[in-house]
Design a protein around this motif. Structure first.
Motif, PDB file in Angstrom:
ATOM      1  N   PRO A  93      -4.413 -30.453 -84.477  1.00  0.00           N
ATOM      2  CA  PRO A  93      -3.422 -31.486 -84.179  1.00  0.00           C
ATOM      3  C   PRO A  93      -3.619 -32.058 -82.783  1.00  0.00           C
ATOM      4  O   PRO A  93      -4.153 -31.387 -81.903  1.00  0.00           O
ATOM      5  N   ALA A  94      -3.195 -33.290 -82.590  1.00  0.00           N
ATOM      6  CA  ALA A  94      -3.202 -33.883 -81.255  1.00  0.00           C
ATOM      7  C   ALA A  94      -2.051 -33.277 -80.458  1.00  0.00           C
ATOM      8  O   ALA A  94      -1.050 -32.855 -81.022  1.00  0.00           O
ATOM      9  N   LYS A  95      -2.205 -33.230 -79.136  1.00  0.00           N
ATOM     10  CA  LYS A  95      -1.109 -32.746 -78.302  1.00  0.00           C
ATOM     11  C   LYS A  95      -0.179 -33.916 -78.010  1.00  0.00           C
ATOM     12  O   LYS A  95      -0.632 -34.977 -77.572  1.00  0.00           O
ATOM     13  N   PRO A  96       1.124 -33.746 -78.217  1.00  0.00           N
ATOM     14  CA  PRO A  96       2.045 -34.836 -77.884  1.00  0.00           C
ATOM     15  C   PRO A  96       1.910 -35.222 -76.410  1.00  0.00           C
ATOM     16  O   PRO A  96       1.645 -34.378 -75.563  1.00  0.00           O
ATOM     17  N   TRP A  97       2.101 -36.489 -76.120  1.00  0.00           N
ATOM     18  CA  TRP A  97       1.820 -37.029 -74.787  1.00  0.00           C
ATOM     19  C   TRP A  97       2.968 -37.926 -74.393  1.00  0.00           C
ATOM     20  O   TRP A  97       3.982 -38.001 -75.087  1.00  0.00           O
ATOM     21  N   ARG A  98       2.856 -38.584 -73.276  1.00  0.00           N
ATOM     22  CA  ARG A  98       3.798 -39.658 -72.928  1.00  0.00           C
ATOM     23  C   ARG A  98       3.091 -40.609 -71.989  1.00  0.00           C
ATOM     24  O   ARG A  98       2.411 -40.172 -71.056  1.00  0.00           O
TER      25      ARG A  98
ATOM     26  N   ASP B  60     -11.025 -30.833 -71.042  1.00  0.00           N
ATOM     27  CA  ASP B  60     -10.878 -29.729 -72.006  1.00  0.00           C
ATOM     28  C   ASP B  60     -11.846 -29.871 -73.168  1.00  0.00           C
ATOM     29  O   ASP B  60     -12.467 -28.897 -73.600  1.00  0.00           O
TER      30      ASP B  60
ATOM     31  N   ILE C  13      -4.817 -38.010 -70.121  1.00  0.00           N
ATOM     32  CA  ILE C  13      -6.059 -38.578 -70.638  1.00  0.00           C
ATOM     33  C   ILE C  13      -7.264 -37.899 -69.986  1.00  0.00           C
ATOM     34  O   ILE C  13      -8.198 -37.457 -70.669  1.00  0.00           O
TER      35      ILE C  13
ATOM     36  N   ARG D  20      -9.428 -40.041 -82.695  1.00  0.00           N
ATOM     37  CA  ARG D  20     -10.184 -38.972 -83.315  1.00  0.00           C
ATOM     38  C   ARG D  20      -9.506 -38.528 -84.608  1.00  0.00           C
ATOM     39  O   ARG D  20     -10.131 -38.444 -85.654  1.00  0.00           O
TER      40      ARG D  20
ATOM     41  N   PHE E 220       1.640 -26.717 -80.363  1.00  0.00           N
ATOM     42  CA  PHE E 220       0.271 -27.185 -80.158  1.00  0.00           C
ATOM     43  C   PHE E 220       0.000 -27.489 -78.688  1.00  0.00           C
ATOM     44  O   PHE E 220      -1.006 -28.096 -78.358  1.00  0.00           O
ATOM     45  N   GLY E 221       0.899 -27.057 -77.828  1.00  0.00           N
ATOM     46  CA  GLY E 221       0.752 -27.420 -76.425  1.00  0.00           C
ATOM     47  C   GLY E 221       1.183 -28.861 -76.223  1.00  0.00           C
ATOM     48  O   GLY E 221       1.645 -29.536 -77.141  1.00  0.00           O
ATOM     49  N   GLU E 222       1.061 -29.312 -74.982  1.00  0.00           N
ATOM     50  CA  GLU E 222       1.406 -30.692 -74.655  1.00  0.00           C
ATOM     51  C   GLU E 222       0.335 -31.263 -73.761  1.00  0.00           C
ATOM     52  O   GLU E 222      -0.227 -30.547 -72.939  1.00  0.00           O
ATOM     53  N   ALA E 223       0.080 -32.545 -73.912  1.00  0.00           N
ATOM     54  CA  ALA E 223      -0.806 -33.212 -72.969  1.00  0.00           C
ATOM     55  C   ALA E 223       0.022 -33.599 -71.750  1.00  0.00           C
ATOM     56  O   ALA E 223       1.189 -33.949 -71.874  1.00  0.00           O
TER      57      ALA E 223
ATOM     58  N   GLY F 165       0.024 -38.623 -79.038  1.00  0.00           N
ATOM     59  CA  GLY F 165      -1.121 -38.000 -78.383  1.00  0.00           C
ATOM     60  C   GLY F 165      -1.791 -38.993 -77.477  1.00  0.00           C
ATOM     61  O   GLY F 165      -1.451 -40.178 -77.484  1.00  0.00           O
ATOM     62  N   VAL F 166      -2.761 -38.523 -76.670  1.00  0.00           N
ATOM     63  CA  VAL F 166      -3.500 -39.477 -75.826  1.00  0.00           C
ATOM     64  C   VAL F 166      -4.337 -40.373 -76.749  1.00  0.00           C
ATOM     65  O   VAL F 166      -4.756 -39.950 -77.823  1.00  0.00           O
TER      66      VAL F 166
ATOM     67  N   GLU G 295      -7.392 -39.123 -78.615  1.00  0.00           N
ATOM     68  CA  GLU G 295      -7.060 -38.135 -79.636  1.00  0.00           C
ATOM     69  C   GLU G 295      -6.530 -38.811 -80.891  1.00  0.00           C
ATOM     70  O   GLU G 295      -6.832 -38.398 -82.012  1.00  0.00           O
TER      71      GLU G 295
END
Lengths: 395, 263
Positions: free
Chosen positions: A388-393, B148, B142, B98, B132-135, B91-92, B95
């Motif tokens: 999964p993508a990591k949630p961002w802002r 990573d 980004i 992708r 799933f962690g966070e960006a 997501g960024v 991502e």
């Protein structure tokens, strides 16, 4: 459980989109009137100094087009095209101007075929289209009529029983005034549109005006559709408020409200506050100072054109025992009931019925779930999440 | 909007029958309603839920990806991944590209990007953790993604990588931009090729600017001269910034170049 304002506004926005002209149809309309404009531009008009100025007016200009309904059926769209010949008003006559434009249209094989009988202020081309929904393209001949505060005033031609005369108008001035009212909302909308498709537009400034719909434009569309449905009864229809009145009052009451429900609510409530004028009563100072609707001492009504106060849109309201005035306030009362108070009801069936009756079921039925979300959704197959993508802002 | 997209919208609404509201505008089509979320992630717990969402499908899809809002009022700002305009930050950008490339349809977008986000929200709400962690927010997120994903040393290496891609695309025989000394194809070849295929010009340009912004703030004038020169060349070719938005700090060859351009 009261449903919240954001929901109602989102629902109203969806309904407004349904009654708007679809994007494909709009393109078709632009193609038609652009072709006519090009043809008219190249005409020979004795006495004219240069090419005519040709521009749209009315709902196509303001972005407030609604799908027309006549006798409960979808009807043709009305497009208004003004052709301003650059001839001094003093060196010509209304009849000559009207005739020159009609002659030019007739020089074109197709337009000659599409031309309707001469109208009071315009020549009408009737287009039928493959999908059954066509256009009435009205070409209004005009000449400049300076000087005016806006510098854009024109004189259009009017064919009455006694012959041709001039009639004052200022569609460019009005359009500029209208745009000024919701200029900030236009910019906000353009930014949102740009962000949604950044690869499509070179910059925010390049987002075309005709793709924007502000809460003011949406409110005007909803008002007009409600009016069309309410006045579809042939007994009522002669007294329906004309679109310029609906548009002008809505614009004057628009206070940069961000959501559609607040906009509609403010318009309906404030207009109702003017109804004591029907009984000859006076208004609280705030309303009489604003003076959006005035009752004169002789019982006649006044709704002024903001760019030309000499023009009174309500000059027929007193006729037939105040018929149009009474029709107007009766309609606004029902509109407030149908488009504002309805959201206090908690029964899906009741709400859907009322909205379908007042706005047309085609415009409403697909979006009622926005008001009453489905409780039991058809279950989608289980998803097994991997990488999964990591949630961002963004900021 | 092309026929393929129209078909994908139909497919999406068939798969998620709760998406009953459809609105067509010129710049986008809006699909809204309720989707059910039945999902599990590895050996983490399964969830069964339903969310009201609105999907904005731009007329330029798939060049521009859809934007999603949660319209049921369930996701609070505390969750930390909702943009100021209400869109969900899934997501960024790289991502998103992708994940989308794995199933490049609207239904795939919902399955691979929206469902995991909503799953993460449900877990966060129940257990206070991000499964799933966070960006990191903004450009940091980004830049960190490149670090990573390619196991780079720092953001400067990330800058070297994106600049290299922007300048050369994928060139297996050139030295790998990570600085290892090996040829690309023997080093980060697979990742570079995938990045090159997933990016388009405008997303790559955006990421160059994002990573550069992070590097300027973190490393400032100690950005290696060679890297600065390459960015100068890139700016000459791509006009990374309009004149009015030149980065505030001066560093190495970049200012020189701008001065030359003005004269």
């Amino acid at each position: 459980m009261a449903i919240d304002t954001e929901r109602f506004s989102r629902f109203l926005e969806a309904v407004a989109s349904e009654i708007d002209i679809p994007p494909g149809k709009y393109k078709e309309a632009v193609e038609r009137y652009t072709a006519v404009a090009r043809w008219l531009e190249e005409g020979r008009y004795p006495g004219a100094s240069g090419k005519p100025r040709i521009f749209t007016q009315g709902s196509f200009r303001l972005g407030t087009v609604v799908r027309p309904i006549r006798d409960g059926v979808e009807a043709d769209y009305d497009i208004d095209l003004v052709e301003e010949l650059l001839i001094g008003k003093g060196s010509t006559t209304p009849q000559a101007v009207k005739t020159m434009v009609g002659d030019r249209l007739r020089e074109h094989e197709t337009y000659r075929r599409l031309l309707d009988a001469e109208g009071r202020r315009c020549w009408t081309l009737e287009y039928s289209e493959q999908d059954g929904v066509g256009f009435h393209l009205d070409v209004l001949p005009a000449v400049p009529d300076p000087p005016s505060p806006t510098n854009s005033a024109i004189s259009i031609t009017d064919k009455g029983l006694a012959g041709y005369s001039w009639s004052a108008s200022d569609p460019n001035g009005y359009a500029n005034w209208f745009e000024g009212i919701h200029a900030r909302a236009i910019l906000v909308q353009k930014q949102a549109i740009f962000r949604s498709a950044p690869s499509h537009y070179a910059s925010v400034e390049r987002v075309p005006n005709h793709e924007v719909r502000t809460p003011l434009q949406r409110a005007v569309q909803l008002l007009k559709r409600h009016r069309d449905m309410y006045f579809s009864d042939p007994k009522r229809s002669p007294y329906a408020p004309i679109s310029i009145i609906v548009t002008t009052l809505a614009a004057q009451l628009y206070d940069n409200d961000r959501d559609l429900l607040s906009t509609l609510s403010a318009i309906a409530t404030t207009l109702l506050d003017y109804s004591p004028l029907l009984d000859g009563q006076s208004l609280p100072p705030s309303l009489s100072i604003a003076g959006l609707i005035r009752r004169e001492a002789d019982g006649t009504w006044y709704i002024g054109n903001p760019v030309n106060p000499d023009e009174n849109f309500a000059d027929r309201w007193h006729l037939d025992n105040q018929a149009r005035a009474r029709a107007f306030f009766g309609w606004i009362r029902i509109l407030k009931h149908d488009l504002v108070e309805v959201f206090g009801d908690t029964s899906r069936q009741v709400v859907e019925e009322r909205l379908s009756k007042s706005m047309g079921s085609r415009a409403v039925s697909g979006h009622v779930d926005l008001l009453f979300p489905a409780r039991h959704v058809v279950t989608a197959p289980q998803v097994s999440i991997s990488s999964p993508a990591k949630p961002w802002r963004r900021e | 909007m092309n026929v393929g997209t129209l078909q994908q919208i139909e497919d999406l609404r068939r798969e998620h029958a709760g998406l009953t509201s459809l609105v067509r505008r010129e710049h986008a089509t809006f699909v809204a309603g309720t989707i059910s979320v039945e999902a599990t992630a590895g050996d983490q717990e399964a969830i069964s839920d339903a969310f009201e969402i609105e999907i904005l499908i731009p007329s330029t899809f798939p060049k521009d990806l859809p934007q999603v809002k949660e319209i049921g009022g369930r996701i609070p700002t505390e969750f930390g991944h909702v943009n100021p305009d209400g869109t969900l930050c899934l997501g960024v950008p790289i991502e998103l590209r992708r994940a989308f490339s794995e199933m490049p349809t609207l239904a795939g977008f919902v399955e691979n990007l929206v469902v995991p986000y909503l799953y993460a929200f449900v877990i966060w709400q129940k257990e206070g953790r991000h499964p799933f962690g966070e960006a990191d927010h903004g450009n940091e997120g980004i830049a960190r993604h490149y670090v990573d994903a390619l196991k780079l040393a720092d953001e400067l290496s990330a800058l070297a990588v994106v600049t290299f891609l922007a300048e050369h695309g994928y060139r297996g025989h050139l030295d790998c931009p990570c600085g290892s000394g090996a040829k690309s194809r023997a080093c980060h070849g697979a990742e570079l090729l995938h990045l090159w295929r997933t990016h388009n010009r405008s997303t790559l340009r955006a990421d160059v600017l994002a990573v550069l912004d992070v590097c300027l703030r973190k490393f400032g004038s100690s950005i290696p001269k060679g890297l600065a020169t390459r960015i100068t060349r890139l700016d000459a070719a791509w006009k990374l910034w309009p004149k009015s938005e030149l980065p505030a700090q001066s560093w190495g060859g970049f200012q020189d170049h701008r001065r030359k351009r003005r004269s």
